[in-house]
Design an enzyme around this catalytic site. Structure first.
Site, PDB file in Angstrom:
ATOM      1  CG  HIS A 104      -0.144  -0.081   2.710  1.00 44.40           C
ATOM      2  ND1 HIS A 104       0.403  -1.182   2.982  1.00 44.40           N
ATOM      3  CD2 HIS A 104      -0.031   1.171   3.557  1.00 44.40           C
ATOM      4  CE1 HIS A 104       1.027  -0.933   4.306  1.00 44.40           C
ATOM      5  NE2 HIS A 104       0.983   0.340   4.558  1.00 44.40           N
ATOM      6  CE  LYS A 113       3.552  -7.209   1.861  1.00 48.42           C
ATOM      7  NZ  LYS A 113       2.002  -7.252   1.793  1.00 48.42           N
ATOM      8  CG  ASP A 239      -3.539  -4.060   0.067  1.00 51.48           C
ATOM      9  OD1 ASP A 239      -3.962  -5.090  -0.399  1.00 51.48           O
ATOM     10  OD2 ASP A 239      -2.579  -4.330   0.944  1.00 51.48           O
ATOM     11  CG  ASP A 241      -0.002  -6.780  -1.601  1.00 51.57           C
ATOM     12  OD1 ASP A 241      -0.635  -6.027  -0.732  1.00 51.57           O
ATOM     13  OD2 ASP A 241       0.859  -7.441  -0.936  1.00 51.57           O
ATOM     14  NE  ARG A 244      -3.065  -3.201   3.927  1.00 52.65           N
ATOM     15  CZ  ARG A 244      -2.995  -2.014   4.240  1.00 52.65           C
ATOM     16  NH1 ARG A 244      -3.288  -1.538   5.726  1.00 52.65           N
ATOM     17  NH2 ARG A 244      -2.845  -0.945   3.488  1.00 52.65           N
ATOM     18  CG  HIS A 326      -2.185  -7.593   6.673  1.00 50.14           C
ATOM     19  ND1 HIS A 326      -1.903  -8.306   5.511  1.00 50.14           N
ATOM     20  CD2 HIS A 326      -1.684  -6.549   6.870  1.00 50.14           C
ATOM     21  CE1 HIS A 326      -0.920  -7.504   4.939  1.00 50.14           C
ATOM     22  NE2 HIS A 326      -0.850  -6.382   5.616  1.00 50.14           N
TER      23      HIS A 326
END
Length: 461
Positions: A104, A113, A239, A241, A244, A326
């Site tokens: 975000h 990640k 968001d 990716d 969320r 999340h």
């Protein structure tokens, strides 16, 4: 030793400005270290996916070059939401993978990640990657790993469609903020039985309409306005990716993730009575009471998807979540990773049992509280400031002072929290009171305490 910007290596990911401190050279070297770690741990292959940012294709190529250069195979799943990458690590039985994503953050940012051997890398593990890059502590010249394209989206899609069962067709509006979830989200929600209207569903790394961060009320205003003038029953936002979830009622009330967790925990505790439910330090006190009232055991965690996920696996709790959106389902239906798309589908499954979803959402307990507020500071200064708060501030009239992540002060009628963000140089503040008067008092008391630490601080409340 190589000179790296230490600010790249965050508490639970690697993140920086693409082409500035986060270069293809740095990412390739991180790939070499990850490929070496995989070899050392007996991991045969790493899954790699990327989001829709402009810099992601080039960074993903560099990452893959590095991993393969260390002799480890790569399963390249292409441009997909981060949850699809997490799913790929389960589906292809590697337990290991990297999502190239800025999540975000602003459009120029990007990052990594990472999972290895079934564990999300965070904290000291990320600092060890930094050390190994600086010391060039990696394998090379041992033969290149194979790079193979893999389709993870189809089995992911089929898994959710096979799991979710709506009691009736629903009308839903999605705002994907030009992030990577757009096309997949539209197809997915239609397939599970929804009539879907989409906002900003084209993937565009410039994010031309609004920033893809549903935790900020300003980013939900388009969804709120369109929802009121449509026949859709509820609005979902994601968001950049896709890990969320944001939720908006028909009349424009934002249902923050800690209240979403009330519905999820009630539903899950029916089948898993007495189970632990993990929540982060930013969540409302109402959630704690709700979990207990429905036969669960609330367990507090540090903020951060990696920390919450680690706590989830320590306890084997069926549900965990944090205020930023999340949400982790670990109840046998889903394999315990954070996924905004799946969380949205589970929410619709619950709401489809009612003819008035907004009434169900409005009925969830709430309090007088602030959204996540931020105090900008220079890089690193936010952590020093919060350390001083932890060491120097005490509140004799408080019921509890929780220091696992910043300082959360609990009173009988509310709480105040200040913690250092792990992704941006800000101090995150959240305040809550049972009444307007309680919230005003807590703002005054906590604000005065923060000014004792820094008299010139500009408070956002």
């Amino acid at each position: 030793m190589k000179k790296l910007d230490p600010s790249l290596f965050k508490a639970y990911d690697i993140r920086g400005v693409a082409g500035d401190n986060l270069t293809t050279e740095v990412v390739e070297q991180v790939g070499l270290v990850l490929g070496t770690l995989a070899f050392e741990q007996g991991v045969p292959a790493l899954c790699v996916g990327r989001d829709g940012r402009l810099s992601s294709p080039e960074l993903a190529e560099a990452l893959i070059r590095g991993i393969a250069g260390a002799g480890t195979d790569v399963y390249d799943i292409g441009m997909e939401p981060t949850p699809v990458l997490y799913f790929a690590t389960h589906y292809f039985k590697t337990g290991s993978g990297v999502a190239v994503t800025g999540s975000h953050n602003p459009s120029r940012d990007n990052g990594l990640k990472m999972m290895m051997g079934g564990r999300t890398l965070f904290g000291a593990m990320i600092q060890d990657i930094r050390r190994r890059v600086e010391q060039e502590d990696w394998r090379r010249g041992c033969g290149k790993g194979r790079v193979e394209r893999k389709d993870a989206e189809t089995p992911y899609f089929e898994k959710i469609v096979g799991d979710i069962s709506l009691c009736r067709p629903m009308k839903v509006m999605l705002d994907t903020g030009n992030g990577v979830t757009g096309p997949l989200a539209m197809r997915l929600y239609r397939k599970i039985g929804c009539s879907v209207t989409g906002l900003f569903t084209e993937i565009d790394g410039h994010f031309p309409h609004h920033h893809p961060d549903p935790s900020k009320p300003a980013n939900l205003q388009d969804l709120i306005a369109e929802l009121r003038n449509s026949d859709a029953e509820v609005g979902l936002a994601f968001d950049g990716d896709g890990d969320r979830l944001g939720v908006v009622t028909k009349d424009g009330e934002i249902i923050y993730p800690d209240r979403q967790m009330m519905l999820f925990s009630e539903d899950i505790l029916k089948k898993h009575p007495g189970s632990q439910i993990i929540y982060d330090v930013k969540c409302t006190r109402r959630l704690v009471d709700w979990i207990r009232e429905h036969g669960g055991r609330p367990v507090i965690s540090r903020t951060g998807h990696s920390f919450v996920k680690a706590r989830l696996h320590e306890t084997n709790a069926p549900l965990a979540g944090e205020m930023s959106g999340h949400l982790f389902f670990n109840d046998g239906r889903w394999p315990g990773f954070d996924d905004g798309l799946y969380a949205g589908a589970r929410l619709l499954e619950i709401l489809s049992r009612s003819s008035n979803p907004s009434a169900v959402l409005h009925a969830l307990p709430t309090a007088q509280n602030t959204p996540e507020l931020q105090i900008p500071m220079a890089e690193g200064e936010n952590k020093k400031f919060v350390q001083r708060i932890q060491e120097e501030l005490h509140f004799p009239d408080a019921v509890d002072e929780i220091r696992i992540d910043g300082l959360r002060v609990e009173w009988k009628d509310g709480f105040a929290l200040a913690r250092a963000s792990n992704t941006t140089p800000v101090v995150v503040v959240r305040l809550e009171g049972d009444t307007v008067q309680a919230l005003d008092r807590i703002k005054k008391v906590f604000g005065e305490a923060l000014r004792r630490i820094s008299p010139d601080i500009k408070l956002p409340f």
